[in-house]
Scaffold this active site. Structure first.
Site, PDB file in Angstrom:
ATOM      1  N   ASP A   1       0.816  -1.227   0.000  1.00 31.54           N
ATOM      2  CA  ASP A   1       0.000   0.000   0.000  1.00 31.54           C
ATOM      3  C   ASP A   1       0.844   1.268   0.000  1.00 31.54           C
ATOM      4  OD1 ASP A   1      -2.282  -1.669   0.267  1.00 31.54           O
ATOM      5  OD2 ASP A   1      -1.877  -1.805   2.408  1.00 31.54           O
TER       6      ASP A   1
ATOM      7  N   LYS B   1       2.299   2.287  -5.093  1.00 31.59           N
ATOM      8  CA  LYS B   1       3.022   1.833  -6.298  1.00 31.59           C
ATOM      9  C   LYS B   1       2.246   2.153  -7.567  1.00 31.59           C
ATOM     10  CE  LYS B   1       2.901  -2.310  -4.652  1.00 31.59           C
ATOM     11  NZ  LYS B   1       2.508  -2.035  -3.286  1.00 31.59           N
TER      12      LYS B   1
ATOM     13  N   LYS C   1       0.336   4.628  -8.283  1.00 28.80           N
ATOM     14  CA  LYS C   1       0.527   6.028  -8.682  1.00 28.80           C
ATOM     15  C   LYS C   1       1.892   6.204  -9.359  1.00 28.80           C
ATOM     16  CE  LYS C   1       1.118  10.578  -8.204  1.00 28.80           C
ATOM     17  NZ  LYS C   1       1.060  11.516  -7.135  1.00 28.80           N
TER      18      LYS C   1
ATOM     19  N   ALA D   1      -3.893  -7.391  -4.641  1.00 27.97           N
ATOM     20  CA  ALA D   1      -3.324  -6.047  -4.774  1.00 27.97           C
ATOM     21  C   ALA D   1      -4.451  -5.039  -5.006  1.00 27.97           C
ATOM     22  CB  ALA D   1      -2.362  -6.018  -5.953  1.00 27.97           C
ATOM     23  N   GLY D   2      -4.153  -3.775  -4.727  1.00 21.17           N
ATOM     24  CA  GLY D   2      -5.119  -2.729  -5.020  1.00 21.17           C
ATOM     25  C   GLY D   2      -4.337  -1.499  -5.415  1.00 21.17           C
ATOM     26  N   HIS D   3      -4.251  -1.227  -6.703  1.00 23.10           N
ATOM     27  CA  HIS D   3      -3.456  -0.097  -7.177  1.00 23.10           C
ATOM     28  C   HIS D   3      -4.400   1.020  -7.606  1.00 23.10           C
ATOM     29  CE1 HIS D   3       0.079  -3.041  -8.014  1.00 23.10           C
ATOM     30  NE2 HIS D   3      -0.106  -2.793  -6.745  1.00 23.10           N
TER      31      HIS D   3
ATOM     32  N   THR E   1      -6.223 -11.325   2.687  1.00 28.13           N
ATOM     33  CA  THR E   1      -7.250 -10.570   1.974  1.00 28.13           C
ATOM     34  C   THR E   1      -8.446 -11.468   1.619  1.00 28.13           C
ATOM     35  OG1 THR E   1      -6.214 -11.064  -0.153  1.00 28.13           O
ATOM     36  CG2 THR E   1      -5.538  -9.021   0.938  1.00 28.13           C
TER      37      THR E   1
ATOM     38  N   ARG F   1       2.336 -28.809  -7.427  1.00 29.83           N
ATOM     39  CA  ARG F   1       2.204 -29.307  -8.802  1.00 29.83           C
ATOM     40  C   ARG F   1       0.863 -29.983  -9.068  1.00 29.83           C
ATOM     41  NH1 ARG F   1       8.038 -31.839  -8.321  1.00 29.83           N
ATOM     42  NH2 ARG F   1       7.061 -32.253  -6.330  1.00 29.83           N
TER      43      ARG F   1
ATOM     44  N   GLN G   1       1.926  -5.836  -3.423  1.00 26.10           N
ATOM     45  CA  GLN G   1       2.227  -5.949  -1.989  1.00 26.10           C
ATOM     46  C   GLN G   1       3.559  -5.235  -1.700  1.00 26.10           C
ATOM     47  OE1 GLN G   1       1.293  -9.281  -3.568  1.00 26.10           O
ATOM     48  NE2 GLN G   1      -0.695  -8.338  -3.331  1.00 26.10           N
TER      49      GLN G   1
ATOM     50  N   THR H   1      -9.987  -4.483   0.343  1.00 21.64           N
ATOM     51  CA  THR H   1     -10.848  -5.063   1.380  1.00 21.64           C
ATOM     52  C   THR H   1     -11.535  -4.005   2.246  1.00 21.64           C
ATOM     53  OG1 THR H   1      -8.986  -5.145   2.900  1.00 21.64           O
ATOM     54  CG2 THR H   1      -9.369  -7.111   1.561  1.00 21.64           C
TER      55      THR H   1
ATOM     56  N   ASP I   1       2.488  14.661   2.045  1.00 21.16           N
ATOM     57  CA  ASP I   1       1.525  15.654   2.535  1.00 21.16           C
ATOM     58  C   ASP I   1       0.739  15.182   3.755  1.00 21.16           C
ATOM     59  OD1 ASP I   1       0.560  13.926   0.377  1.00 21.16           O
ATOM     60  OD2 ASP I   1      -1.381  14.888   0.738  1.00 21.16           O
TER      61      ASP I   1
ATOM     62  N   THR J   1       3.011  13.994  -3.999  1.00 23.16           N
ATOM     63  CA  THR J   1       2.455  14.985  -3.066  1.00 23.16           C
ATOM     64  C   THR J   1       0.924  15.048  -3.124  1.00 23.16           C
ATOM     65  OG1 THR J   1       2.768  16.656  -4.770  1.00 23.16           O
ATOM     66  CG2 THR J   1       4.501  16.472  -3.103  1.00 23.16           C
ATOM     67  N   GLY J   2       0.322  14.005  -3.687  1.00 24.38           N
ATOM     68  CA  GLY J   2      -1.139  13.987  -3.767  1.00 24.38           C
ATOM     69  C   GLY J   2      -1.564  12.819  -4.627  1.00 24.38           C
TER      70      GLY J   2
END
Ligand code: IMP
Length: 430
Positions: free
Chosen positions: A14, A17, A19, A40-42, A130, A144, A225, A302, A334, A415-416
């Site tokens: 978190d 990445k 951004k 993941a949550g981008h 998750t 396998r 991650q 989540t 920020d 910065t945002g």
């Protein structure tokens, strides 16, 4: 200049990445996910519009970028279909821009049931996963007995392999965890229903990337991650089930390490963690709540609240070494804007000894006491600043100190949330 760059999270995930990857994808011809799955949550914010990507690489919104889901990723066909539908509803031409490896392991509904049964705590302590079936899918891959994307196009092989896998899963679900079995026919029908949509975008991703390397194309390898959640190098057992460190870009794609030029480690200007596990600089107090509130620290997948704390240079030094970091991308500066004084962990105290490098193993890390240095805050608004010279002197001093403590230069400061809210100190693509 043609570059092949890995962008990874260098804390517990978190870090933002998505951004940083999105900012750089305009410069890359290819963007590649190499591990993890839809855990993941981008989050990307472009012209005020927010897009949360879970499995699809962050270059999908860029025309002219090919996005690859490589061998090391675990894929839930239904989650991929849902994410694709969301993007297509906004006229993103996913089929033109996305390629998926036939060698990706599949996440089955039974993996999700196994994840839930374990996390119920009935048989073992919950890890705070998750709940997406990631761990059980990777277990089957290593054992396998897993199914792969390519199996979707060979129905008789799919039926055969699914029967073997579900026999085992259902035995564990009903006999060990004493929960409901997963229906074989339903699973089989659901999987085959995705085959037609996946076939035209399924390919040998490694060979496609070889072609890209030969053509001198720039490639961005997008981690998911964070390095401290790595299965081999993280705070085991409070980790995810894949290699999240930069080396995973090679094992997960089949592009050898010699083809990689740079590794950018994304770090928050403070630290967060979701789920269980040691977190020496955690602030379970008003400061932590301040960071959580200002940083909107709730999981993008989540919705879980994230644990918050101070920047930890001892953990970062380990991560910088694990990843061979070339530079840092610092995000969410920020969020610290209102603080009068900011703490940075510069090492630990453990059994009367001082450590500068985070120790291996969750149990030892849990016993470490942080040693802090206090830096003055800047108490002014840095959101949206785009030039280093426009930052207040204390904010610059804070960044300089982070770079010095981790012995790694800073390329980018975010910065945002918006794509354009950033200071580029050095363009990684030259
Ligand atoms: P899993 O990946 O769902 O098996 O979860 C294992 C651990 O990794 C848990 O502590 C999760 O909270 C954490 N984790 C998995 N994905 C992410 C992520 O994208 N960001 C932060 N933590 C994550």
């Amino acid at each position: 200049m043609s570059r092949r760059i890995v962008v990874i999270g260098s804390q517990w995930g978190d870090e933002g990445k998505g951004k940083i990857a999105d900012m750089l994808t305009g410069r890359a011809r290819h963007v590649v996910r190499f591990q993890g799955g839809h855990n993941a949550g981008h989050t990307l914010v472009i012209d005020g519009q927010t897009t949360v990507l879970r499995l699809i690489p962050s270059g999908i919104l860029h025309a002219g970028t090919t996005n690859h889901i490589a061998n090391g990723v675990v894929v839930s066909p239904s989650a991929l279909a849902a994410e694709r539908a969301e993007l297509e509803a906004r006229d993103v031409p996913v089929a033109d821009r996305l390629r998926i490896s036939s060698e990706c392991s599949l996440i089955l509904p039974s993996h999700v049931s196994l994840d839930a049964a374990r996390e119920s705590g009935a048989r073992q302590a919950a890890l705070g996963t998750t709940g997406r079936g990631i761990g059980p899918a990777y277990e089957d891959k290593v054992a396998r007995r897993g199914l792969r994307v390519g199996d979707l196009f060979n129905p008789s092989r799919l039926r055969e392999r699914l029967e073997v896998a579900l026999d085992y899963h259902n035995f564990v679900l009903t006999q060990y965890y004493q929960v409901d079995a997963v229906d074989y026919q339903q699973t089989c029908d659901d999987l085959l229903a995705h085959a037609e949509a996946l076939k035209p975008i399924t390919t040998d991703v490694t060979n496609a990337l070889r072609g890209a390397c030969m053509a001198g194309d720039s490639i961005l390898f997008e981690g998911a991650q964070g390095a401290l959640l790595d299965i081999d190098h993280g705070t085991y057992p409070f980790v995810t089930s894949s290699n999240t460190i930069a080396g995973g870009a090679s094992t997960g794609t089949g592009v050898g390490p010699g083809y990689i030029d740079d590794v950018i480690g994304v770090v928050k200007a403070y630290t967060t963690r979701v789920g269980g596990g040691p977190f020496p600089t955690e602030q379970d107090n008003a400061t932590g709540r301040h960071l959580a509130e200002r940083g909107n620290e709730f999981g993008s997948v989540t919705g879980r609240p994230r644990r918050c704390g101070w920047f930890d240079a001892a953990a970062l030094r380990r991560s910088a070494f694990n990843n061979g970091l070339s530079s840092l991308g610092v995000t969410k500066l920020d969020v610290l804007d209102k603080l009068e004084s900011i703490r940075v962990c510069i090492g630990y105290q453990l059994d009367g000894q001082r450590l500068d490098f985070a120790p291996a193993g969750a149990d030892v890390l849990a016993r470490c006491e942080p040693i802090y240095e206090d830096l003055p805050g800047w108490q002014s608004d840095t959101s949206g600043v785009r030039e280093l010279a426009e930052l207040p002197p204390n904010a610059r001093a804070y960044l300089d100190r982070l770079a010095e403590l981790v012995d790694t230069p800073i390329d980018i400061v975010s910065t945002g949330a918006d794509r354009t809210d950033a200071i580029v100190c050095r363009d990684p693509f030259g």
